[in-house]
Design a protein around this motif. Sequence first.
Motif, PDB file in Angstrom:
ATOM      1  N   GLN A 121      -9.377   6.212  -0.576  1.00  0.00           N
ATOM      2  CA  GLN A 121      -9.024   4.845   0.282  1.00  0.00           C
ATOM      3  C   GLN A 121     -10.224   3.713   0.883  1.00  0.00           C
ATOM      4  O   GLN A 121     -10.757   4.059   1.305  1.00  0.00           O
ATOM      5  CB  GLN A 121      -8.436   5.418   1.598  1.00  0.00           C
TER       6      GLN A 121
ATOM      7  N   ALA B 278       4.390  15.548  -2.839  1.00  0.00           N
ATOM      8  CA  ALA B 278       2.878  15.770  -3.750  1.00  0.00           C
ATOM      9  C   ALA B 278       3.058  14.540  -4.815  1.00  0.00           C
ATOM     10  O   ALA B 278       2.534  13.786  -4.996  1.00  0.00           O
ATOM     11  CB  ALA B 278       2.715  16.545  -4.856  1.00  0.00           C
TER      12      ALA B 278
ATOM     13  N   LYS C  66      -5.222  11.826  -2.012  1.00  0.00           N
ATOM     14  CA  LYS C  66      -3.980  11.452  -3.203  1.00  0.00           C
ATOM     15  C   LYS C  66      -5.349  11.829  -4.295  1.00  0.00           C
ATOM     16  O   LYS C  66      -6.693  11.154  -4.492  1.00  0.00           O
ATOM     17  CB  LYS C  66      -4.019  10.579  -3.392  1.00  0.00           C
ATOM     18  N   TYR C  67      -4.887  12.257  -5.881  1.00  0.00           N
ATOM     19  CA  TYR C  67      -5.815  12.523  -6.845  1.00  0.00           C
ATOM     20  C   TYR C  67      -4.955  11.074  -7.686  1.00  0.00           C
ATOM     21  O   TYR C  67      -3.916  11.231  -8.401  1.00  0.00           O
ATOM     22  CB  TYR C  67      -5.648  14.183  -7.482  1.00  0.00           C
TER      23      TYR C  67
ATOM     24  N   VAL D 156      -0.027  10.080 -10.123  1.00  0.00           N
ATOM     25  CA  VAL D 156      -0.350   9.967  -8.944  1.00  0.00           C
ATOM     26  C   VAL D 156       0.203  10.679  -7.846  1.00  0.00           C
ATOM     27  O   VAL D 156       1.832  10.753  -8.215  1.00  0.00           O
ATOM     28  CB  VAL D 156      -0.580   8.192  -8.090  1.00  0.00           C
ATOM     29  N   LEU D 157      -0.559  11.718  -7.320  1.00  0.00           N
ATOM     30  CA  LEU D 157      -0.005  12.859  -6.684  1.00  0.00           C
ATOM     31  C   LEU D 157      -0.712  13.313  -5.792  1.00  0.00           C
ATOM     32  O   LEU D 157      -1.928  13.254  -5.638  1.00  0.00           O
ATOM     33  CB  LEU D 157       0.349  14.690  -7.703  1.00  0.00           C
ATOM     34  N   ASP D 158       0.270  13.777  -4.316  1.00  0.00           N
ATOM     35  CA  ASP D 158      -0.376  13.667  -3.509  1.00  0.00           C
ATOM     36  C   ASP D 158      -1.253  15.905  -2.609  1.00  0.00           C
ATOM     37  O   ASP D 158       0.025  16.236  -2.752  1.00  0.00           O
ATOM     38  CB  ASP D 158      -0.041  13.009  -2.127  1.00  0.00           C
ATOM     39  N   CYS D 159      -2.494  16.363  -3.421  1.00  0.00           N
ATOM     40  CA  CYS D 159      -2.217  17.193  -3.385  1.00  0.00           C
ATOM     41  C   CYS D 159      -2.995  18.225  -2.428  1.00  0.00           C
ATOM     42  O   CYS D 159      -3.868  17.082  -1.798  1.00  0.00           O
ATOM     43  CB  CYS D 159      -3.282  17.513  -4.260  1.00  0.00           C
TER      44      CYS D 159
ATOM     45  N   VAL E 229       3.691  10.677  -6.631  1.00  0.00           N
ATOM     46  CA  VAL E 229       3.700   9.338  -5.723  1.00  0.00           C
ATOM     47  C   VAL E 229       4.177   8.403  -6.710  1.00  0.00           C
ATOM     48  O   VAL E 229       4.860   7.308  -6.318  1.00  0.00           O
ATOM     49  CB  VAL E 229       1.599   9.320  -5.292  1.00  0.00           C
TER      50      VAL E 229
END
Length: 121
Positions: A111, A38, A2-3, A80-83, A40
């Motif tokens: 995390q 992606a 996640k970014y 917030v995107l999960d890349c 979030v």
Amino acid sequence: MKYMFLIYSDPDDPRSQGSDADMEGHAVLTRDAIARGAYVACDALAAPASATTVRVRDGDALITDGPFAETREQLGRFYVLDCRDLDEALAYAARIPPAARGAIEVRPIVQIPGWEERVGL
């Protein structure tokens, strides 16, 4: 991974208030991130003048009205995107409409090991 994408823009620029073109650009990017799995979160923040900053010094909470730092560009929105990796994150950042006149700070979200168990999730 996640970014977080921190979107900084000039609050005096009328385009930072969410022009139709910008809102459509955000919608296109968000729909694409959803389709790719992606997405979030994404939201806007209230104006910097609504901020309250808290610092604890020697056990005392010091509360200050206003944002943490005085700068021309202010943090106003975030994603917030999960890349897959940083390259994918940077490709998304380049598509965020305010990147053309402000700045997009991209940070990995770290995390904390054992956090979910500690807080009962």
